[in-house]
Design an enzyme around this catalytic site. Structure first.
Site, PDB file in Angstrom:
ATOM      1  N   ASN A   1       0.868  -1.182   0.000  1.00  0.00           N
ATOM      2  CA  ASN A   1       0.000   0.000   0.000  1.00  0.00           C
ATOM      3  C   ASN A   1       0.901   1.226   0.000  1.00  0.00           C
ATOM      4  OD1 ASN A   1      -1.826   2.037   0.517  1.00  0.00           O
ATOM      5  ND2 ASN A   1      -2.218   1.428   2.652  1.00  0.00           N
TER       6      ASN A   1
ATOM      7  N   LYS B   1       0.121   4.267  -0.245  1.00  0.00           N
ATOM      8  CA  LYS B   1      -0.503   5.442   0.391  1.00  0.00           C
ATOM      9  C   LYS B   1      -0.273   6.697  -0.469  1.00  0.00           C
ATOM     10  CE  LYS B   1       0.290   3.318   4.856  1.00  0.00           C
ATOM     11  NZ  LYS B   1       0.220   3.468   6.296  1.00  0.00           N
TER      12      LYS B   1
ATOM     13  N   HIS C   1      -9.419   0.879   4.968  1.00  0.00           N
ATOM     14  CA  HIS C   1      -8.137   1.045   5.660  1.00  0.00           C
ATOM     15  C   HIS C   1      -8.353   1.928   6.895  1.00  0.00           C
ATOM     16  CE1 HIS C   1      -4.031   2.278   6.493  1.00  0.00           C
ATOM     17  NE2 HIS C   1      -3.635   1.232   5.798  1.00  0.00           N
TER      18      HIS C   1
ATOM     19  N   GLU D   1      -6.746   4.275   8.103  1.00  0.00           N
ATOM     20  CA  GLU D   1      -6.541   5.724   7.898  1.00  0.00           C
ATOM     21  C   GLU D   1      -7.815   6.353   7.358  1.00  0.00           C
ATOM     22  OE1 GLU D   1      -2.911   5.350   5.635  1.00  0.00           O
ATOM     23  OE2 GLU D   1      -1.876   4.754   7.461  1.00  0.00           O
TER      24      GLU D   1
ATOM     25  N   GLU E   1      -5.251  -5.362  10.523  1.00  0.00           N
ATOM     26  CA  GLU E   1      -4.246  -4.324  10.721  1.00  0.00           C
ATOM     27  C   GLU E   1      -4.515  -3.587  12.024  1.00  0.00           C
ATOM     28  OE1 GLU E   1      -2.356  -3.046   6.804  1.00  0.00           O
ATOM     29  OE2 GLU E   1      -4.168  -1.878   6.995  1.00  0.00           O
TER      30      GLU E   1
ATOM     31  N   GLY F   1       2.494   1.942  10.796  1.00  0.00           N
ATOM     32  CA  GLY F   1       3.411   3.064  10.655  1.00  0.00           C
ATOM     33  C   GLY F   1       4.142   3.428  11.945  1.00  0.00           C
TER      34      GLY F   1
ATOM     35  N   SER G   1       3.488  -2.437  10.297  1.00  0.00           N
ATOM     36  CA  SER G   1       4.945  -2.451  10.450  1.00  0.00           C
ATOM     37  C   SER G   1       5.581  -3.785  10.070  1.00  0.00           C
ATOM     38  CB  SER G   1       5.339  -2.042  11.871  1.00  0.00           C
ATOM     39  OG  SER G   1       4.914  -0.715  12.134  1.00  0.00           O
TER      40      SER G   1
HETATM   41  C1  PEP Z   1      -0.688  -0.057   6.005  1.00  0.00           C
HETATM   42  O1  PEP Z   1      -0.729   1.115   5.678  1.00  0.00           O
HETATM   43  O2  PEP Z   1      -1.581  -0.812   5.622  1.00  0.00           O
HETATM   44  C2  PEP Z   1       0.426  -0.511   6.819  1.00  0.00           C
HETATM   45  C3  PEP Z   1       0.365  -1.696   7.318  1.00  0.00           C
HETATM   46  O3  PEP Z   1       1.479   0.377   7.016  1.00  0.00           O
HETATM   47  P1  PEP Z   1       2.916   0.040   7.696  1.00  0.00           P
HETATM   48  O4  PEP Z   1       3.402  -1.231   7.074  1.00  0.00           O
HETATM   49  O5  PEP Z   1       3.768   1.206   7.355  1.00  0.00           O
HETATM   50  O6  PEP Z   1       2.661  -0.113   9.153  1.00  0.00           O
END
Ligand code: PEP
Length: 250
Positions: free
Chosen positions: A9, A11, A95, A97, A167, A173, A213
């Protein structure tokens, strides 16, 4: 056997030119991988140009979001059909976010899932609890609400094209990954929910990705868990070497 999926992703990152050259690098670096499904989700403006770079490669293209209508007076939105037209075969939906920053509800997310599946595309439904919810011992309740809400009204047949991404918001992040055990517990719980909503066969076939992460140094432990079928990767998907190492998990 569930074929693993590693999805990146991207973003809100990369110009069209940057996305194109990054995609070309991935195509070359991952040309020999045949046992893992690889998906990348660039920004909307780069989709059709990146799609051209993926021609002839097994890498799949995904949108990071969609609107649950095909056409009409919905300023600023894009439908699954338009994403398909740009070369996508999958859409990331719900997601955290978007849930947090844009207030997306389980009901809206459910409509997006349905529209995506109706367009014959893979829906990647994201779920996950916040830190406060985990600390208050509500993680599993939140997952149950998001899974039931997101999958409401779907048939077992439709579930064949749906992927779930667990997630935990506190791991996205932040560099703070869920432990292998925490992730496995959540994945096994989600698979149980799918079995209860549909049937055991559907639950066994459903791919559940972990996101939060994921990095080259933790992917192997996560992927060794029984109910973890892949990863949705944010930050580490923006570096060719890191993403390729994650795709080539042990
Ligand atoms: C994500 O945005 O779906 C995500 C898992 O980000 P990160 O790997 O940076 O934690």
């Amino acid at each position: 056997m569930r074929t693993p999926i590693i999805a990146g992703n991207w973003k809100l990152n990369k110009t069209i030119a940057e996305a194109e050259s990054f995609a070309s690098e991935l195509v070359t670096a991952l040309a020999d991988v045949s046992d893992v499904e690889i998906i990348i989700a660039p920004v909307f403006t780069a989709l059709s140009r990146v799609s051209a770079r993926l021609t002839g490669s097994p890498l799949r293209l995904a949108g990071q979001n969609c609107y649950p209508q095909e056409t009409g007076a919905f300023t600023g939105e894009l439908s699954p059909l338009m994403l398909k037209d740009a070369g996508c075969s999958a859409v990331i939906i719900g997601h955290s976010e978007r849930r947090q920053l844009l207030g997306e509800s389980d009901q809206l997310i459910n409509l997006k899932v349905k529209k995506t599946l109706a367009t014959s595309m893979t829906a990647i439904l994201c779920v996950g609890e916040t830190l406060e919810e985990r600390q208050a011992d509500q993680a599993l309740d939140v997952l149950a609400r998001q899974i039931k809400g997101g999958l409401a009204g779907l048939s077992a047949q439709q579930m064949l094209d749906l992927v779930i991404a667990y997630e935990p918001v506190w791991a996205i992040g932040t560099g703070q990954t869920a432990s292998d055990e925490q992730a496995q517990e959540a994945h096994s719980f989600i698979r149980g929910l799918v079995a209860g909503l549909f049937n055991q066969e559907t639950a066994e076939a459903c791919r559940i990705l972990y996101g939060g992460s994921v990095k080259p140094d933790n992917v192997d432990g996560l992927m060794a868990q029984t109910d973890i079928d892949g990863a949705l990767v944010g930050g580490a998907s923006l570096k060719v070497a890191d993403f390729c190492r994650i795709v080539r998990f042990n």
